[in-house]
Write an enzyme that holds these catalytic residues in place. Structure first.
Site, short mmCIF file in Angstrom:
data_model
loop_
_atom_site.label_atom_id
_atom_site.label_comp_id
_atom_site.label_asym_id
_atom_site.label_seq_id
_atom_site.Cartn_x
_atom_site.Cartn_y
_atom_site.Cartn_z
N SER A 1 0.95 -1.27 0.04
CA SER A 1 0.07 -0.15 0.01
C SER A 1 0.82 1.13 0.19
O SER A 1 2.04 1.10 0.27
CB SER A 1 -0.99 0.07 1.25
OG SER A 1 -0.16 0.52 2.24
N LYS A 2 0.07 2.27 -0.27
CA LYS A 2 0.82 3.65 -0.19
C LYS A 2 1.55 3.97 0.98
O LYS A 2 2.73 4.67 0.97
CB LYS A 2 -0.08 4.85 -0.65
CG LYS A 2 -0.53 4.60 -2.27
CD LYS A 2 -1.30 6.04 -2.71
CE LYS A 2 -1.73 5.64 -4.09
NZ LYS A 2 -2.18 6.77 -4.84
N ARG A 3 1.15 3.58 2.26
CA ARG A 3 1.52 3.76 3.72
C ARG A 3 2.56 2.62 3.85
O ARG A 3 3.34 2.95 4.82
CB ARG A 3 0.43 3.67 4.39
CG ARG A 3 -0.33 4.70 4.47
CD ARG A 3 -1.61 4.66 5.37
NE ARG A 3 -2.27 3.32 5.16
CZ ARG A 3 -3.27 3.58 4.08
NH1 ARG A 3 -3.50 4.56 3.35
NH2 ARG A 3 -3.99 2.44 3.67
N ASP A 4 2.86 1.76 2.94
CA ASP A 4 3.92 0.83 3.35
C ASP A 4 5.19 1.28 3.47
O ASP A 4 6.37 0.86 4.13
CB ASP A 4 3.96 -0.51 2.51
CG ASP A 4 2.83 -1.24 3.02
OD1 ASP A 4 2.31 -1.22 4.17
OD2 ASP A 4 2.23 -2.15 2.09
N VAL B 1 7.64 3.92 -2.11
CA VAL B 1 6.58 3.18 -3.04
C VAL B 1 6.15 4.02 -4.14
O VAL B 1 5.39 4.03 -4.91
CB VAL B 1 5.31 2.96 -2.24
CG1 VAL B 1 5.63 1.84 -1.37
CG2 VAL B 1 4.66 3.94 -1.55
#
Ligand code: GLU
Length: 503
Positions: free
Chosen positions: A261-264, A272
């Site tokens: 995900s974008k938050r990873d 990312v």
């Protein structure tokens, strides 16, 4: 066969992420492999989700990656405009056409009315869908008389246009990566094609544009696979030949479970996004590969292998080589696991192949790099010595800082290991040898060896404190190489300093 034309059709709802870059890359590789066109289309019909700067970001990111479209909003082309917000008249024209068929109808239900029904469904534990079961008791042109519909239109009551999903029909679909599968239309709902402001939704604008732009292959993310049935039917409704479809699997988190995900990026400590992105709403900056020091060719190579295995398990491929080798049959059905280590490995491999001059150019353009006026000739030598061990160009600077800055503190552990009561005397004598040297690495190597031998000293007893004096710790390339680059005056000054400071 007609010309191969593949489009990348991002929505400017935020920065492009790794998955988006991979879609663009595979679109490009497939198009170019087939001698076709790579088209960039900006899908910006959803004004509520529009993010300021996202469109420019997408174009800049593609450019950085070397994925230059043949047609785009920036360069234009024969099928423009390439931004959906500028194609309203085209959608209007096709809306009139689909309304003439039995595949579309007007729906006048207000959001409040739909919410009410949704709640009713929830009370009995069901989920509401606007579909073949419910549409016959809702407020639309299927249930209202023609006169009632005309009256509502005359009164300018807002409406949407919905797709009328056929009842109990088996759709036989085909995906170039996943093969054939079928879907029953009763599992699909009546999607909105045109919103109440007259703007088409993604589904309608997307197929109109793919048709108008003569797109032959649609290669996109797996999240669009559930829409494939609707898209097949939209082509059928319009009487158009449809393109071939391929849906790419997800990029997974490093542990192999769940979508990356974008938050990873923040969680796992890797970017990312291809480029830094500053969220216009919050001002928060997300890191990008470019700013982290990745080379674009290394980045693209890494992304390409997230889900595609070139022949002979080759790993290092230039963009041109990828174009030659790309084969959708070798794109994996299963998700691809992202690995930070692998990303770094790619960068290391590509950095090694860059000339010392190129790396110097990169470093000079890197924020925070200050060579303290050292001349290029020396800097190039330093780069040559250090690049084998570096992952990023900046590592050469960070790990080679001692070349530009005289050490003032000495690593404690290293002192314990390298410094003995007789070290000061040994180094004092060594200085006399160095005074007389021509300071070429090869000569220095021999002179230091001879010095240790003459005194029956182990090499470690000389080299370790010498390194410590020059570097401040027990790291770095070969000591004679360091001596040559630092030069006689600086080297001797550093040795004398260490002898004074370390007791
Ligand atoms: N605008 C869609 C997206 O951003 C494109 C999907 C497609 O390629 O059909 O994901």
């Amino acid at each position: 066969m007609s010309r191969v034309r593949v489009r990348f059709a991002p929505s400017p709802t935020g920065p492009l992420h790794l998955g988006g870059v991979r879609t663009a890359l595979y679109d490009y590789l497939f198009a170019k492999n087939q001698g076709g066109d790579f088209v960039l289309r900006i899908e910006d019909t959803d004004t509520a989700r529009y993010v300021e700067g996202a469109e420019e970001y997408i174009m800049e990111a593609l450019e950085w990656c070397g994925l230059i479209p043949d047609e785009s909003p920036k360069i234009g082309g024969p099928y423009g405009p390439y931004k959906q917000s500028e194609r309203r008249d085209i959608y209007d024209k096709y809306l009139l056409e689909i309304l003439k068929t039995d595949y579309a109808y007007l729906a006048f239900d207000t959001p409040e009315e739909l919410d009410e029904i949704r709640k009713e469904f929830e009370q009995t534990g069901e989920v509401f869908a606007y579909n073949y079961l419910t549409r016959n008791r809702l407020k639309n042109s299927l249930t209202l008389s023609e006169v009632e519909v005309l009256k509502l239109l005359h009164e300018k009551v807002p409406y949407v246009v919905r797709f009328k999903m056929p009842v109990d029909k088996t759709l036989n679909l085909e995906d170039m990566i996943r093969g054939k599968f079928s879907v029953n239309t009763n599992t699909l709902d009546d999607k909105v094609l045109v919103k109440n402001d007259g703007m088409p939704t993604y589904h309608f604008a997307n197929i109109v544009d793919d048709h108008e732009m003569k797109i032959s292959h649609v290669i996109r993310g797996e999240e669009w696979l559930p829409s494939l049935g609707l898209h097949y039917l939209l082509y059928e409704a319009m009487g158009w030949e449809r393109p071939q479809f391929a849906h790419l699997s997800l990029i997974l988190k490093p542990e192999g479970k769940g979508k990356l995900s974008k938050r990873d990026g923040d969680k796992f400590g890797f970017p990312v996004f291809p480029l830094n992105f500053k969220d216009p709403a919050t001002g928060v900056v997300s890191k990008g590969y470019r700013e982290e020091g990745y080379l674009p060719d290394a980045f693209i190579n890494m992304v390409a292998l997230l889900g595609w295995s070139p022949a002979n398990d080759k790993e290092i491929l230039s963009l041109d080589e990828m174009v030659k080798e790309f084969d959708l049959n070798k794109v994996h059905k299963a998700g691809a696991r992202f690995s930070k280590e692998k990303a770094e490995w790619f960068n290391h491999e590509y950095l090694k192949t860059k000339s010392d001059e190129e790396i110097l150019g990169m470093l000079k353009n890197t924020e925070g790099v200050d060579f303290q006026g050292m001349e290029d000739e020396k800097l190039i030598k330093i780069i040559g010595l250090m690049k084998e061990r570096a992952t990023f160009a900046k590592d050469i600077y960070n790990d080679g800082r001692f070349f530009f800055e005289t050490p003032v503190v000495y690593d404690e552990k290293a002192v314990k290991k390298a410094w003995n009561p007789d070290t000061a005397t040994i180094l004092g004598e060594l200085v006399s040898v160095l005074q007389a040297s021509n300071f070429k690495a090869e000569t220095l190597r021999e002179e230091i060896h001879a010095f240790a031998e003459d005194r029956s000293l182990g090499m470690g007893k000389v080299m370790m404190p010498l390194r410590l004096s020059l570097v401040g710790e027990l790291k770095g390339p070969d000591v004679p190489d360091i001596l040559e680059i630092l030069g006689k005056e600086e080297s001797i000054m550093r040795i004398n300093n260490a002898v004074k400071i370390i007791v």
